[in-house]
Write an enzyme that holds these catalytic residues in place. Structure first.
Site, short mmCIF file in Angstrom:
data_model
loop_
_atom_site.label_atom_id
_atom_site.label_comp_id
_atom_site.label_asym_id
_atom_site.label_seq_id
_atom_site.Cartn_x
_atom_site.Cartn_y
_atom_site.Cartn_z
CG HIS A 199 -0.76 4.02 4.24
ND1 HIS A 199 -2.01 3.76 4.71
CD2 HIS A 199 -0.29 2.83 3.76
CE1 HIS A 199 -2.31 2.48 4.55
NE2 HIS A 199 -1.27 1.89 3.98
CB SER A 211 -0.95 0.00 1.20
OG SER A 211 -0.23 -0.21 2.40
#
Length: 381
Positions: A197, A145
């Site tokens: 992230h 991610s």
């Protein structure tokens, strides 16, 4: 009169068509991550502490392999499923634009830079003079991610659109899109690595603002890799996309609507991806566009300086037409270049391209930023 022919494609056919439309590298990443998770599931391997990105281990034992093992391992079935489902549209668009080898290099660069940002922030929090906290040093991050967030930033910047949809619920300014997703995932899901992230977003912005230009080689570097005998089998694959645009089956994504939403799970269009796999009926009803003459039509004589027939305006003779045509073409190129704002041109300039070359490429691409980027990349050498 011949009746309409109705055909119905089954789910396996739709799945096959969907898979064949995914470029080489993107499909290879999906297969790699899926296979690794399947092996871990069958063998009962769950020691992710050995392969995740752990700042304390990277620094104390110099286990730099964690930079790359952490992005291909996933902790659960939903984790790998949703990450790969989001990768398919994002990776496909960027691979068609950059080429398979170039995108692989960019992924490695983004993974490395994200790890550097991760280490820097973790060390800063752990050893700051105000309030020391070793929590981030011992945080174990795993999954693809972080790279996806970098891809979101890059793809949003290259698309040039002004707004994007968050899960299909509401639109947000494109420049805030990645940040809003960062907050949304942190609030809606548990065990989400905020720092992982965040570092992916920072790496994406570093790339779009040209901070990695000195680390990105020219087209000749990628062409030399593509010409090597080691990759000859991969290059011959129909889904492989050459860096120089040698694969004519690959298309450049275009964004005709400035308020269009992005594709894939991240933008909330998961249903559109899933519905593409389902059986659909197709009829042979003739479409509004004549198949014999594909493309965008244009009325003859509608350009400035040439009066259309029946318009009541005097027709230009050959001598006047010769004098007017250069002015018309020059005005047409100027109008096409003015479609793209100075801010969008500056984005391309900040990525390392010469401003004059950017303006010429935009004019040659008829105002399409994606085609202009491909033209500029093909000129690097």
């Amino acid at each position: 009169m011949r009746p309409n022919i109705v055909t119905e494609a089954g789910l396996p056919t739709r799945l096959g068509q969907w898979w064949e439309g995914i470029p080489f590298l993107t499909s290879a990443v999906v297969i790699t991550c899926g296979t690794i998770y399947l092996i871990c599931l069958l063998t009962g391997y769950d020691s992710f502490h050995e392969v995740c990105f752990l700042p304390s281990e990277v620094i104390s034992r110099f286990q730099v392999y964690r930079i790359f093992t952490s992005i291909v391992f996933h902790g659960s079935l939903l984790h790998v499923f949703f990450n790969m489902l989001a990768l398919v549209p994002l990776g496909s668009e960027l691979e068609r634009l950059m080429g398979s080898v170039r995108l692989l290099y960019i992924i490695v660069l983004l993974a490395t830079s994200s790890a550097v940002f991760h280490l820097f922030i973790a060390l800063l929090v752990a050893h700051n003079p105000f309030r020391r906290s070793p929590y981030l040093m011992n945080e174990c991050s795993i999954g693809f991610s972080g790279i996806l967030f970098s891809m979101i930033v890059i793809e949003t910047s290259l698309s040039g659109i002004q707004s994007r949809s968050v899960f299909g619920l509401f639109n947000v300014p494109a420049k805030w899109y990645a940040w809003i997703l960062l907050v949304a995932f942190q609030l809606l899901m548990s065990n989400v690595s905020l720092l992982g992230h965040l570092c992916g977003i920072l790496s994406g912005f570093a790339y779009t603002y040209g901070l990695f230009n000195y680390l990105i080689p020219g087209t000749s570097f990628y062409s030399a890799i593509e010409a090597s005998s080691l990759l000859s089998t991969c290059v011959r694959r129909p889904k492989f996309i050459m860096c120089t645009g040698g694969n004519t089956t690959g298309y450049i994504p275009t964004y005709l609507n400035q308020n269009a939403t992005s594709s894939g799970l991240i933008s909330g269009n998961l249903w559109r991806n899933l519905s593409a796999w389902m059986p659909q009926r197709e009829t042979s009803v003739q479409s509004t566009q004549d198949g014999r003459f594909p493309g965008r039509g244009r009325t003859l004589g509608s350009e400035r300086g040439i009066a259309p027939v029946g318009s009541g305006l005097p027709l230009l003779d050959g001598r006047n037409l010769e004098n007017t045509l250069p002015v018309t073409l020059e005005s047409h190129l100027h109008n096409q270049a003015s479609v793209v704002s100075d801010e969008e041109v500056q984005k391309l300039v900040s990525m390392g391209f010469d401003r004059t070359q950017v303006e010429v490429a935009v004019a040659a691409a008829d105002g399409d930023l994606d085609v202009a980027v491909e033209i500029l990349m093909s000129q690097q050498g």
